[in-house]
Design a protein around this motif. Structure first.
Motif: not given
Length: 187
Positions: A1-4, A6-13, A121-124, A140-143
């Motif tokens: 969950m922490n990694e997810v 963190e990914a939400l704060t990455d503007d490239s993802i 600005g839209c994260k999915i 871009q990021k798979n958990f």
């Protein structure tokens, strides 16, 4: 969950996938992610909808419209609904869209969900039992949610079922049955 988180704060993802077999906690995790994101005020709006095995895009649009407080949505014309949803989402600065229980590729544009260069600005975040579905949605990021090892699974089962460790040195019939149930759950 922490990694997810963190990914939400990455503007490239902008598209994150969480995949794993049924029962590993994908939905529970995304609900917690939504809660934490709301507490931290990471997004102006958070939308969470269940897609399910046979997705009804009009129904999905209706759920999203309700969460976005879209008045006079109408709701029976897919392109019109998509346009209204897209406009409403774009009117917010940062939006988190959670698509839970995705079984096959969805055309986000058909629903009205902007993504990628169209709207940074839209994260999915999407959950699926299938890694192929996640990959087919251009994540871009798979958990990957895995299963617990046998001992971890048994310990969790004991806690959730209120089973005490105290007792005889030899397992009783009840304890053997409890252990068999935990084993049948497969981690």
């Amino acid at each position: 969950m922490n990694e997810v988180m963190e990914a939400l704060t990455d503007d490239s993802i902008y598209v994150i996938g969480i995949c794993g077999m049924g029962g590993v906690g994908k939905t529970t995790m995304v609900k917690e992610v939504a809660k934490k994101a709301e507490e931290k005020k990471m997004f102006d709006k958070i939308v969470m909808v269940v897609v399910s095995q046979n997705p009804d895009l009009i129904n999905i649009q209706g759920q999203i419209a309700k969460i976005l407080d879209l008045k006079k949505f109408g709701g029976n014309n897919l392109p019109t609904g998509a346009g209204k949803i897209r406009s409403k989402i774009l009117s917010f600065g940062r939006v988190l869209v959670i698509l839970d229980d995705v079984w096959k590729r969805l055309e986000l544009n058909d629903i009205g969900i902007p993504f990628g260069d169209n709207h940074k600005g839209c994260k999915i975040v999407m959950t699926s039992r299938s890694e192929d579905v996640c990959n087919g949605m251009d994540i871009q990021k798979n958990f990957k949610g895995g299963v617990l090892h046998e001992e971890e699974a048994w310990n969790l089962f004991k806690v959730m079922a209120g089973i005490s460790d105290e007792g005889a040195s030899h397992p009783t019939d009840l304890q053997l049955t409890q252990m068999a149930v935990a084993k049948e759950c497969g981690g």
